[in-house]
Scaffold this active site. Structure first.
Site, PDB file in Angstrom:
ATOM      1  N   ASP A 170       0.841  -1.207   0.000  1.00  0.00           N
ATOM      2  CA  ASP A 170       0.000   0.000   0.000  1.00  0.00           C
ATOM      3  C   ASP A 170       0.876   1.257   0.000  1.00  0.00           C
ATOM      4  OD1 ASP A 170      -2.378  -1.570   0.183  1.00  0.00           O
ATOM      5  OD2 ASP A 170      -1.901  -1.894   2.293  1.00  0.00           O
TER       6      ASP A 170
ATOM      7  N   HIS B  45      -5.343  -3.638   5.542  1.00  0.00           N
ATOM      8  CA  HIS B  45      -5.005  -3.943   4.151  1.00  0.00           C
ATOM      9  C   HIS B  45      -6.212  -4.503   3.397  1.00  0.00           C
ATOM     10  CE1 HIS B  45      -2.740  -4.929   0.619  1.00  0.00           C
ATOM     11  NE2 HIS B  45      -3.135  -6.192   0.697  1.00  0.00           N
TER      12      HIS B  45
HETATM   13  N1  LIG Z   1      -0.273  -8.456   1.850  1.00  0.00           N
HETATM   14  C1  LIG Z   1      -0.339  -8.050   0.601  1.00  0.00           C
HETATM   15  O1  LIG Z   1      -0.146  -6.865   0.309  1.00  0.00           O
HETATM   16  C2  LIG Z   1      -0.586  -9.026  -0.500  1.00  0.00           C
HETATM   17  C3  LIG Z   1      -0.319  -8.672  -1.838  1.00  0.00           C
HETATM   18  C4  LIG Z   1      -0.529  -9.606  -2.846  1.00  0.00           C
HETATM   19  C5  LIG Z   1      -1.035 -10.859  -2.539  1.00  0.00           C
HETATM   20  N2  LIG Z   1      -1.287 -11.182  -1.225  1.00  0.00           N
HETATM   21  C6  LIG Z   1      -1.780 -12.495  -0.863  1.00  0.00           C
HETATM   22  O2  LIG Z   1      -0.698 -13.427  -0.899  1.00  0.00           O
HETATM   23  C7  LIG Z   1      -1.205 -14.742  -1.100  1.00  0.00           C
HETATM   24  C8  LIG Z   1      -0.440 -15.478  -2.173  1.00  0.00           C
HETATM   25  O3  LIG Z   1      -0.624 -14.873  -3.413  1.00  0.00           O
HETATM   26  P1  LIG Z   1       0.077 -15.487  -4.742  1.00  0.00           P
HETATM   27  O4  LIG Z   1      -0.299 -14.617  -5.856  1.00  0.00           O
HETATM   28  O5  LIG Z   1       1.490 -15.795  -4.480  1.00  0.00           O
HETATM   29  O6  LIG Z   1      -0.729 -16.867  -4.857  1.00  0.00           O
HETATM   30  P2  LIG Z   1      -0.279 -18.216  -5.630  1.00  0.00           P
HETATM   31  O7  LIG Z   1      -1.473 -19.088  -5.691  1.00  0.00           O
HETATM   32  O8  LIG Z   1       0.419 -17.862  -6.892  1.00  0.00           O
HETATM   33  O9  LIG Z   1       0.808 -18.840  -4.650  1.00  0.00           O
HETATM   34  C9  LIG Z   1       0.475 -19.304  -3.378  1.00  0.00           C
HETATM   35  C10 LIG Z   1       1.413 -20.410  -3.017  1.00  0.00           C
HETATM   36  O10 LIG Z   1       1.046 -20.870  -1.716  1.00  0.00           O
HETATM   37  C11 LIG Z   1       1.222 -22.271  -1.725  1.00  0.00           C
HETATM   38  N3  LIG Z   1       0.497 -22.899  -0.629  1.00  0.00           N
HETATM   39  C12 LIG Z   1      -0.817 -23.224  -0.549  1.00  0.00           C
HETATM   40  N4  LIG Z   1      -1.062 -23.848   0.607  1.00  0.00           N
HETATM   41  C13 LIG Z   1       0.108 -23.917   1.270  1.00  0.00           C
HETATM   42  C14 LIG Z   1       0.511 -24.451   2.512  1.00  0.00           C
HETATM   43  N5  LIG Z   1      -0.358 -25.036   3.332  1.00  0.00           N
HETATM   44  N6  LIG Z   1       1.806 -24.350   2.863  1.00  0.00           N
HETATM   45  C15 LIG Z   1       2.699 -23.746   2.043  1.00  0.00           C
HETATM   46  N7  LIG Z   1       2.384 -23.214   0.862  1.00  0.00           N
HETATM   47  C16 LIG Z   1       1.108 -23.309   0.474  1.00  0.00           C
HETATM   48  C17 LIG Z   1       0.738 -22.721  -3.085  1.00  0.00           C
HETATM   49  O11 LIG Z   1       1.206 -24.018  -3.399  1.00  0.00           O
HETATM   50  C18 LIG Z   1       1.310 -21.631  -3.959  1.00  0.00           C
HETATM   51  O12 LIG Z   1       2.586 -21.984  -4.454  1.00  0.00           O
HETATM   52  C19 LIG Z   1      -2.695 -14.564  -1.410  1.00  0.00           C
HETATM   53  O13 LIG Z   1      -3.445 -14.797  -0.238  1.00  0.00           O
HETATM   54  C20 LIG Z   1      -2.796 -13.093  -1.793  1.00  0.00           C
HETATM   55  O14 LIG Z   1      -4.073 -12.567  -1.595  1.00  0.00           O
HETATM   56  C21 LIG Z   1      -1.079 -10.285  -0.230  1.00  0.00           C
HETATM   57  O1  LIG Z   2      -5.628  -7.313  -3.995  1.00  0.00           O
HETATM   58  C1  LIG Z   2      -5.303  -8.439  -3.657  1.00  0.00           C
HETATM   59  O2  LIG Z   2      -6.120  -9.356  -3.552  1.00  0.00           O
HETATM   60  C2  LIG Z   2      -3.869  -8.760  -3.389  1.00  0.00           C
HETATM   61  C3  LIG Z   2      -3.186  -7.784  -2.489  1.00  0.00           C
HETATM   62  O3  LIG Z   2      -3.816  -7.658  -1.255  1.00  0.00           O
HETATM   63  C4  LIG Z   2      -2.971  -6.433  -3.131  1.00  0.00           C
HETATM   64  O4  LIG Z   2      -3.196  -5.424  -2.476  1.00  0.00           O
HETATM   65  O5  LIG Z   2      -2.528  -6.401  -4.299  1.00  0.00           O
END
Ligand SMILES: NC(=O)c1ccc[n+]([C@@H]2O[C@H](COP(=O)([O-])OP(=O)(O)OC[C@H]3O[C@@H](n4cnc5c(N)ncnc54)[C@H](O)[C@@H]3O)[C@@H](O)[C@H]2O)c1
Ligand SMILES: O=C(O)C[C@H](O)C(=O)O
Length: 356
Positions: free
Chosen positions: A193, A220
């Protein structure tokens, strides 16, 4: 009586049955170890990434392998870690990389770690809110944090998995149950953010984003993301139209990416960048550097809510000081009321998930 080598062979046979790809990786790496002249481990921190094979996990692994503060990098996921580990391990940077595949190897991945970064879990698709991810991601975060409590209870945890407004309270409850909770060591990652706010504000002001610092407080998700445009550095002023445009764009930056990716996930590359920026700040704090201040969603007494994102001072023990909100203008005070209402519900949902 069975000799040690017989016992080791037997364990290896069982492991081969349970985890053939990773055993292959282990065999290869022990052969390689025997071919390499011994050298002392580089000084630095031990970092684990849980969810390392995912959209965020892969570029995050790449960037952490480039971080000179990292000496050991553990990559854990339930799929595909052998490939990601082999790939990243060929980079000629200092950190030693090891891969761990599946729940049976979670404890090995976590033992001895100084910092655990958690991007494991499912991402949004268009039309979904972050809260729609709760049912799947809450259980994943619980399992992984139980591992942290067992194997590296003193590690700092950087929690990325959504919905952060609920997953951080879930992690806190898991640690409380295990008797290991230290609020200073649990940090929800809201850095994306701030990264977005710096970028969008710099565009409007015609500045280099690296010169801009926008505090983003609250949480967030949607209205809980509260940019404090009255506190932007360098000091500046905005028209009411600019304030509406910027607040809306920062609050919906995640949705902008989800829609642009059209079903192929959410922000991964900018998130990996933001996660590394935040992890690097945590590591510099652990090293004892002074004056490391970043925004994070942490246990807080800044408002009446038990968790809230504000600037925090990072030190040897994690978030050593939670800084106050500072003066808010009328627009921001109204935003704060809305943010707190939604946050209270998301926090309670996380707490109830563990307490039920
Ligand atoms: N905080 C933030 O600002 C922010 C920003 C972007 C995404 N996110 C979040 O981050 C998370 C991941 O996003 P992504 O795009 O990498 O998703 P993705 O699906 O590409 O990757 C997620 C990974 O987690 C793994 N996984 C699932 N269950 C698991 C477990 N029990 N133990 C270990 N690994 C496991 C999957 O195998 C996969 O490789 C989502 O929840 C998304 O919303 C948060
Ligand atoms: O928007 C989402 O679901 C992923 C992450 O929290 C973001 O802010 O990009």
């Amino acid at each position: 009586m069975q000799s040690t080598s017989e016992a080791n062979q037997r364990i290896a046979r069982i492991a081969a049955h349970l985890h053939p790809p990773n055993l292959q990786m282990e065999e290869n790496s022990s052969l390689r170890r025997s071919m390499c002249r011994a050298k002392g481990a580089a000084p630095g921190f031990k970092v684990a990434i849980l969810g390392a094979a995912g959209g965020i996990g892969q570029p995050l692994s790449l960037l952490m392998k480039m971080n000179p503060l990292v000496s050991v990098l553990h990559l854990y996921d339930v799929v595909n870690t052998p490939g990601v580990t082999a790939d990243v391990s060929h980079m000629d940077t200092g950190a030693v990389v090891r891969g761990f595949l599946g729940q049976a190897q979670l404890d090995d991945a976590l033992t001895g770690m100084d910092l655990v970064i958690i991007p494991a879990g499912v991402p949004r698709k268009p039309g979904m809110t972050r809260d729609d991810l709760f049912n799947i991601n809450a259980g994943i975060v619980r399992t992984l944090c139980e591992g942290v409590a067992r194997c590296c209870p003193k590690a700092l945890v950087n929690l990325i998995s959504n919905p952060v407004n609920s997953t951080v309270p879930i992690a806190a409850e898991v640690f409380k149950k295990a008797g290991t909770y230290d609020p200073k060591r649990l940090l929800g990652v809201t850095m994306l953010d701030v990264v977005r706010a710096n970028t969008f504000v710099a565009e409007v002001l015609g500045l280099d984003p690296r010169e801009v610092d926008v505090p983003v407080v609250g949480g967030h998700a949607g209205v809980t993301i509260l940019p404090l445009l009255s506190q932007v550095k360098p000091p500046c002023s905005f028209t009411p139209e600019e304030i509406t445009y910027l607040t809306d764009r920062i609050q919906n930056g995640g949705t902008e990416v989800v829609e642009a990716k059209a079903g192929a996930g959410s922000a991964t590359l900018s998130m990996a960048y933001a996660a590394v920026k935040f992890a690097d700040a945590c590591l510099r704090g652990l090293r004892g550097d002074a004056g490391i201040i970043e925004c994070s969603f942490v246990a807080s007494q800044v408002t009446e809510l038990p968790f809230f994102a504000t600037k925090v001072r990072l030190g040897r023990n994690g978030a050593e000081e939670v800084l106050p909100l500072g003066p808010l203008n009328e627009y921001e005070r109204a935003g704060l009321v809305k943010a707190k209402k939604e946050l209270a519900e998301s926090i309670q949902k996380g707490v109830s998930f563990i307490k039920k």
